[in-house]
Design a protein around this motif. Structure first.
Motif, PDB file in Angstrom:
ATOM      1  N   LEU A 121      37.033  40.515  49.258  1.00 23.63           N
ATOM      2  CA  LEU A 121      37.493  41.557  48.338  1.00 23.63           C
ATOM      3  C   LEU A 121      38.636  41.014  47.495  1.00 23.63           C
ATOM      4  O   LEU A 121      39.724  40.742  48.007  1.00 23.63           O
ATOM      5  N   ASP A 122      38.374  40.828  46.206  1.00 25.34           N
ATOM      6  CA  ASP A 122      39.409  40.307  45.309  1.00 25.34           C
ATOM      7  C   ASP A 122      40.035  41.480  44.559  1.00 25.34           C
ATOM      8  O   ASP A 122      39.465  41.987  43.602  1.00 25.34           O
ATOM      9  N   GLU A 123      41.172  41.905  45.031  1.00 29.43           N
ATOM     10  CA  GLU A 123      41.962  42.983  44.436  1.00 29.43           C
ATOM     11  C   GLU A 123      41.199  44.300  44.280  1.00 29.43           C
ATOM     12  O   GLU A 123      41.040  44.815  43.168  1.00 29.43           O
ATOM     13  N   PRO A 124      40.765  44.871  45.393  1.00 31.84           N
ATOM     14  CA  PRO A 124      40.028  46.140  45.318  1.00 31.84           C
ATOM     15  C   PRO A 124      40.859  47.313  44.817  1.00 31.84           C
ATOM     16  O   PRO A 124      40.288  48.310  44.373  1.00 31.84           O
ATOM     17  N   LYS A 149      44.369  32.219  44.391  1.00 30.38           N
ATOM     18  CA  LYS A 149      43.641  33.155  45.260  1.00 30.38           C
ATOM     19  C   LYS A 149      42.203  33.355  44.773  1.00 30.38           C
ATOM     20  O   LYS A 149      41.256  33.260  45.549  1.00 30.38           O
ATOM     21  N   SER A 150      42.064  33.649  43.473  1.00 31.81           N
ATOM     22  CA  SER A 150      40.706  33.874  42.952  1.00 31.81           C
ATOM     23  C   SER A 150      39.884  32.595  42.987  1.00 31.81           C
ATOM     24  O   SER A 150      38.674  32.626  43.246  1.00 31.81           O
ATOM     25  N   THR A 151      40.545  31.471  42.745  1.00 30.82           N
ATOM     26  CA  THR A 151      39.831  30.186  42.809  1.00 30.82           C
ATOM     27  C   THR A 151      39.282  29.959  44.218  1.00 30.82           C
ATOM     28  O   THR A 151      38.152  29.481  44.396  1.00 30.82           O
TER      29      THR A 151
HETATM   30 MG   LIG Z   1      43.281  36.350  40.919  1.00 33.07          MG
END
Ligand SMILES: [Mg+2]
Ligand SMILES: Nc1ncnc2c1ncn2[C@@H]1O[C@H](COP(=O)(O)OP(=O)(O)O)[C@@H](O)[C@H]1O
Length: 251
Positions: free
Chosen positions: A171-174, A43-45
């Motif tokens: 938004l990465d894990e707000p 996901k972050s990638t």
């Molecule tokens: Mg991640």
């Protein structure tokens, strides 16, 4: 429906690992689209490739009809891509209102060097106060950032990004690190953005995902195994199996 952001067969490899494996997906204008998947799914990638922190090994990324695959982060921001929750860019000794004022002023292209210059610009303050009025942080506008709670800082980071008037927010894990009440408040804040800005939301908190998302894509081992609404995703045997094969819990 209009697609505002899309990837076509996006590939990213790290040594022997394919972290993004032929990912094709479309983000429709106005949607809150959640991306879920077990830890390590990529996901972050994927988010990092969308914002330009990582360059893909294959495939392409289109934003509003522009091929942005090889553009740097700043050029993507100029084309309407916003993101939060990297290293904080807030000024700890300044108030909520001053921090937001600097962001509004920067977008308007005024000289953003000096806060006392800022005080002369009533148009900047008017826009700043409108953003604050629409947020729970409006009550805390004269508090300095160093005295804010973690949840309030996250809300301010979101507002600062919105001051740039992005077309798409990543938004990465707000909700990461937030308590229950703070998460709920963040959900309410994000709900107020529905229809105003298109959002790609990576989030572990499934209550938040189900409360917010118009569409959900499920990423497992670098591949999107399904995209659907909350009901379709939660009742999918394939999704359940993928999670059981990894960690058991959707995240
Ligand atoms: Mg991640
Ligand atoms: N810079 C990197 N170098 C090597 N491997 C990486 C790097 N970034 C991520 N990975 C690996 O790629 C996979 C996907 O990671 P990540 O995108 O962080 O997953 P998620 O955000 O879904 O938890 C993981 O196996 C992770 O260890």
């Amino acid at each position: 429906m209009t697609t505002i952001l899309e990837t076509v067969r996006l590939v990213k490899r790290f040594a022997g690992l394919t972290a993004t494996d032929d990912v094709t997906f479309q983000l429709e204008e106005g949607h809150i689209h959640a991306l879920i998947g077990p830890n390590g799914a990529g996901k972050s990638t994927l988010i990092n490739q969308l914002c330009g922190n990582l360059l893909p090994d294959g495939g392409k990324i289109m934003l509003g009809g522009h091929d942005i695959t090889r553009l740097g982060p700043a050029a993507r921001v100029a084309l309407g891509l916003g993101r939060t929750f990297q290293v904080t860019s807030l000024l700890g000794e300044f108030t909520v209102r001053q921090n937001l004022g600097v962001a509004v002023q920067a977008r308007r292209g005024h000289n953003m060097r000096i806060l006392d210059r800022l005080s002369a610009r009533s148009d900047v303050w008017q826009e700043t106060d409108e953003l604050l009025a629409a947020s729970p942080l409006g009550r805390r506008s004269e508090i300095v950032v160093d005295d804010l709670s973690h949840g309030e800082r996250k809300q301010l980071e979101l507002l600062v990004s919105l001051a740039g008037r992005p077309k798409v927010m990543l938004l990465d894990e707000p909700m990461a690190g937030l308590g229950h009440a703070e998460s709920q408040e963040m959900v309410e804040v994000l709900k107020t953005l529905r229809g105003k800005v298109t959002i790609l939301l990576v989030e572990h908190d499934m209550d938040a995902v189900f409360a917010l998302a118009d569409r959900i894509s499920v990423l497992v081992y670098g591949r999107i195994i399904m995209t659907g609404n909350a009901q379709e995703v939660s009742s999918s045997a394939e999704v359940r199996e993928a999670y059981l094969g990894t960690e058991g819990e959707p995240c």
